[in-house]
Design a protein around this motif. Structure first.
Motif, PDB file in Angstrom:
ATOM      1  N   PHE A 185      -3.545   2.986  -2.941  1.00  0.00           N
ATOM      2  CA  PHE A 185      -4.279   2.738  -4.179  1.00  0.00           C
ATOM      3  C   PHE A 185      -5.149   3.922  -4.606  1.00  0.00           C
ATOM      4  O   PHE A 185      -6.334   3.779  -4.890  1.00  0.00           O
ATOM      5  CB  PHE A 185      -5.134   1.468  -4.051  1.00  0.00           C
ATOM      6  N   THR A 186      -4.560   5.100  -4.663  1.00  0.00           N
ATOM      7  CA  THR A 186      -5.281   6.294  -5.106  1.00  0.00           C
ATOM      8  C   THR A 186      -4.488   6.995  -6.206  1.00  0.00           C
ATOM      9  O   THR A 186      -3.303   6.755  -6.396  1.00  0.00           O
ATOM     10  CB  THR A 186      -5.519   7.269  -3.936  1.00  0.00           C
ATOM     11  N   GLY A 187      -5.176   7.881  -6.908  1.00  0.00           N
ATOM     12  CA  GLY A 187      -4.551   8.674  -7.962  1.00  0.00           C
ATOM     13  C   GLY A 187      -4.566   7.962  -9.306  1.00  0.00           C
ATOM     14  O   GLY A 187      -5.273   6.975  -9.512  1.00  0.00           O
ATOM     15  N   ALA A 188      -3.782   8.465 -10.229  1.00  0.00           N
ATOM     16  CA  ALA A 188      -3.672   7.856 -11.557  1.00  0.00           C
ATOM     17  C   ALA A 188      -3.143   6.438 -11.401  1.00  0.00           C
ATOM     18  O   ALA A 188      -2.409   6.131 -10.466  1.00  0.00           O
ATOM     19  CB  ALA A 188      -2.743   8.683 -12.439  1.00  0.00           C
ATOM     20  N   HIS A 189      -3.534   5.562 -12.321  1.00  0.00           N
ATOM     21  CA  HIS A 189      -3.107   4.168 -12.217  1.00  0.00           C
ATOM     22  C   HIS A 189      -3.051   3.512 -13.593  1.00  0.00           C
ATOM     23  O   HIS A 189      -3.686   3.967 -14.531  1.00  0.00           O
ATOM     24  CB  HIS A 189      -4.034   3.375 -11.289  1.00  0.00           C
ATOM     25  N   SER A 190      -2.282   2.448 -13.664  1.00  0.00           N
ATOM     26  CA  SER A 190      -2.159   1.643 -14.881  1.00  0.00           C
ATOM     27  C   SER A 190      -2.204   0.177 -14.480  1.00  0.00           C
ATOM     28  O   SER A 190      -1.573  -0.226 -13.508  1.00  0.00           O
ATOM     29  CB  SER A 190      -0.840   1.926 -15.595  1.00  0.00           C
ATOM     30  N   THR A 191      -2.969  -0.617 -15.255  1.00  0.00           N
ATOM     31  CA  THR A 191      -3.118  -2.045 -14.973  1.00  0.00           C
ATOM     32  C   THR A 191      -2.353  -2.847 -16.011  1.00  0.00           C
ATOM     33  O   THR A 191      -2.381  -2.530 -17.200  1.00  0.00           O
ATOM     34  CB  THR A 191      -4.610  -2.433 -14.961  1.00  0.00           C
ATOM     35  N   ASN A 225       6.080   7.833 -15.382  1.00  0.00           N
ATOM     36  CA  ASN A 225       7.435   7.509 -14.951  1.00  0.00           C
ATOM     37  C   ASN A 225       7.720   8.138 -13.593  1.00  0.00           C
ATOM     38  O   ASN A 225       7.392   9.293 -13.354  1.00  0.00           O
ATOM     39  CB  ASN A 225       8.442   8.030 -15.984  1.00  0.00           C
ATOM     40  N   ASN A 226       8.337   7.369 -12.712  1.00  0.00           N
ATOM     41  CA  ASN A 226       8.724   7.845 -11.389  1.00  0.00           C
ATOM     42  C   ASN A 226       7.556   8.437 -10.600  1.00  0.00           C
ATOM     43  O   ASN A 226       7.692   9.452  -9.928  1.00  0.00           O
ATOM     44  CB  ASN A 226       9.866   8.858 -11.482  1.00  0.00           C
ATOM     45  N   ARG A 227       6.390   7.759 -10.689  1.00  0.00           N
ATOM     46  CA  ARG A 227       5.218   8.227  -9.942  1.00  0.00           C
ATOM     47  C   ARG A 227       4.513   7.099  -9.188  1.00  0.00           C
ATOM     48  O   ARG A 227       3.485   7.331  -8.579  1.00  0.00           O
ATOM     49  CB  ARG A 227       4.223   8.892 -10.900  1.00  0.00           C
ATOM     50  N   THR A 228       5.028   5.884  -9.194  1.00  0.00           N
ATOM     51  CA  THR A 228       4.354   4.767  -8.529  1.00  0.00           C
ATOM     52  C   THR A 228       4.611   4.808  -7.022  1.00  0.00           C
ATOM     53  O   THR A 228       5.755   4.876  -6.587  1.00  0.00           O
ATOM     54  CB  THR A 228       4.842   3.419  -9.096  1.00  0.00           C
ATOM     55  N   SER A 229       3.512   4.747  -6.244  1.00  0.00           N
ATOM     56  CA  SER A 229       3.615   4.762  -4.783  1.00  0.00           C
ATOM     57  C   SER A 229       2.933   3.579  -4.118  1.00  0.00           C
ATOM     58  O   SER A 229       3.065   3.393  -2.916  1.00  0.00           O
ATOM     59  CB  SER A 229       3.022   6.048  -4.224  1.00  0.00           C
ATOM     60  N   SER A 230       2.162   2.783  -4.890  1.00  0.00           N
ATOM     61  CA  SER A 230       1.578   1.552  -4.336  1.00  0.00           C
ATOM     62  C   SER A 230       1.301   0.569  -5.468  1.00  0.00           C
ATOM     63  O   SER A 230       1.163   0.956  -6.622  1.00  0.00           O
ATOM     64  CB  SER A 230       0.302   1.849  -3.532  1.00  0.00           C
ATOM     65  N   MET A 248      11.941   3.411  -2.856  1.00  0.00           N
ATOM     66  CA  MET A 248      11.233   3.067  -4.092  1.00  0.00           C
ATOM     67  C   MET A 248      10.143   4.073  -4.442  1.00  0.00           C
ATOM     68  O   MET A 248       9.665   4.098  -5.575  1.00  0.00           O
ATOM     69  CB  MET A 248      10.566   1.695  -3.948  1.00  0.00           C
ATOM     70  N   ASN A 249       9.708   4.881  -3.485  1.00  0.00           N
ATOM     71  CA  ASN A 249       8.571   5.771  -3.709  1.00  0.00           C
ATOM     72  C   ASN A 249       8.833   6.734  -4.859  1.00  0.00           C
ATOM     73  O   ASN A 249       9.849   7.423  -4.891  1.00  0.00           O
ATOM     74  CB  ASN A 249       8.264   6.563  -2.434  1.00  0.00           C
ATOM     75  N   ASN A 250       7.928   6.752  -5.815  1.00  0.00           N
ATOM     76  CA  ASN A 250       8.023   7.629  -6.991  1.00  0.00           C
ATOM     77  C   ASN A 250       9.313   7.424  -7.775  1.00  0.00           C
ATOM     78  O   ASN A 250       9.905   8.369  -8.274  1.00  0.00           O
ATOM     79  CB  ASN A 250       7.883   9.100  -6.586  1.00  0.00           C
ATOM     80  N   THR A 291       0.803  -1.226   0.000  1.00  0.00           N
ATOM     81  CA  THR A 291       0.000   0.000   0.000  1.00  0.00           C
ATOM     82  C   THR A 291       0.833   1.271   0.000  1.00  0.00           C
ATOM     83  O   THR A 291       0.311   2.337  -0.321  1.00  0.00           O
ATOM     84  CB  THR A 291      -0.939   0.040   1.220  1.00  0.00           C
ATOM     85  N   ASP A 292       2.099   1.180   0.365  1.00  0.00           N
ATOM     86  CA  ASP A 292       2.917   2.383   0.470  1.00  0.00           C
ATOM     87  C   ASP A 292       4.392   2.041   0.225  1.00  0.00           C
ATOM     88  O   ASP A 292       5.068   1.509   1.097  1.00  0.00           O
ATOM     89  CB  ASP A 292       2.743   3.009   1.850  1.00  0.00           C
ATOM     90  N   LEU A 293       4.885   2.375  -0.960  1.00  0.00           N
ATOM     91  CA  LEU A 293       6.272   2.056  -1.317  1.00  0.00           C
ATOM     92  C   LEU A 293       7.294   2.976  -0.651  1.00  0.00           C
ATOM     93  O   LEU A 293       8.490   2.741  -0.753  1.00  0.00           O
ATOM     94  CB  LEU A 293       6.448   2.107  -2.835  1.00  0.00           C
ATOM     95  N   SER A 294       6.834   3.991   0.068  1.00  0.00           N
ATOM     96  CA  SER A 294       7.782   4.916   0.703  1.00  0.00           C
ATOM     97  C   SER A 294       8.591   4.245   1.810  1.00  0.00           C
ATOM     98  O   SER A 294       9.640   4.746   2.196  1.00  0.00           O
ATOM     99  CB  SER A 294       7.065   6.155   1.247  1.00  0.00           C
ATOM    100  N   ASP A 295       8.104   3.106   2.315  1.00  0.00           N
ATOM    101  CA  ASP A 295       8.872   2.405   3.344  1.00  0.00           C
ATOM    102  C   ASP A 295       9.617   1.189   2.786  1.00  0.00           C
ATOM    103  O   ASP A 295      10.065   0.331   3.536  1.00  0.00           O
ATOM    104  CB  ASP A 295       7.976   2.003   4.516  1.00  0.00           C
ATOM    105  N   ASP A 296       9.760   1.126   1.463  1.00  0.00           N
ATOM    106  CA  ASP A 296      10.516   0.060   0.798  1.00  0.00           C
ATOM    107  C   ASP A 296      11.741   0.657   0.126  1.00  0.00           C
ATOM    108  O   ASP A 296      11.695   1.766  -0.396  1.00  0.00           O
ATOM    109  CB  ASP A 296       9.669  -0.626  -0.283  1.00  0.00           C
TER     110      ASP A 296
END
Length: 139
Positions: A105-111, A128-133, A82-84, A63-68
């Motif tokens: 799981f909020t904001g713009a997304h791609s599946t 690019n460089n915007r994935t956070s979960s 890893m965040n963004n 749910t939150d890549l900021s702690d990875d």
């Protein structure tokens, strides 16, 4: 005599171990492979080809890549968040996955469907460089 028998046994065991033990190589890199049952994220375009080799694989939601942190080529911790920072993805998990712009799981997304690759996330909604979960749909 007893000492030389022990030494000979130790030498024989070491020789046998050398013959059957796999030898790790410094050139082996996870960037070229994303094993089945995993989703692999990469810090660089085209799965880090020609760039710093920061990568990470997942088998469940995060749910939150900021702690990875990214892993380095030798599987060690790079200490780089890893965040963004995701630029490419490989999906080998067996179901669709979604990369989200913001945590939880909020904001713009791609599946991305199973067995899909995208070496250039700049051309997707998540960007690019915007994935956070990451949402893995296998349930």
């Amino acid at each position: 005599m007893r000492l030389s028998t022990r030494v000979a046994g130790a030498i024989a065991a070491a020789a046998l171990f050398t013959l059957v033990a796999p030898v790790p190589t410094a050139t082996a890199s996870p960037r070229s492979t994303c094993y089945g049952g995993r989703v692999c994220l990469y810090a660089g375009f085209d799965y880090n080809r020609g760039q710093t080799d920061h990568w990470r694989d997942f088998v469940q939601d995060d749910t939150d890549l900021s702690d990875d942190n990214w892993l380095a080529w030798d599987y060690s911790n790079s200490w780089h968040s890893m965040n963004n920072e995701t630029s490419s993805v490989r999906n080998r998990i067996g179901c669709p996955i979604t990369l989200w712009q913001h945590a939880y799981f909020t904001g713009a997304h791609s599946t991305f469907l199973h067995d899909s690759n995208d070496g250039f996330l700049a051309n997707n909604a998540v960007g690019n460089n915007r994935t956070s979960s990451i949402d893995i749909w296998c349930r």
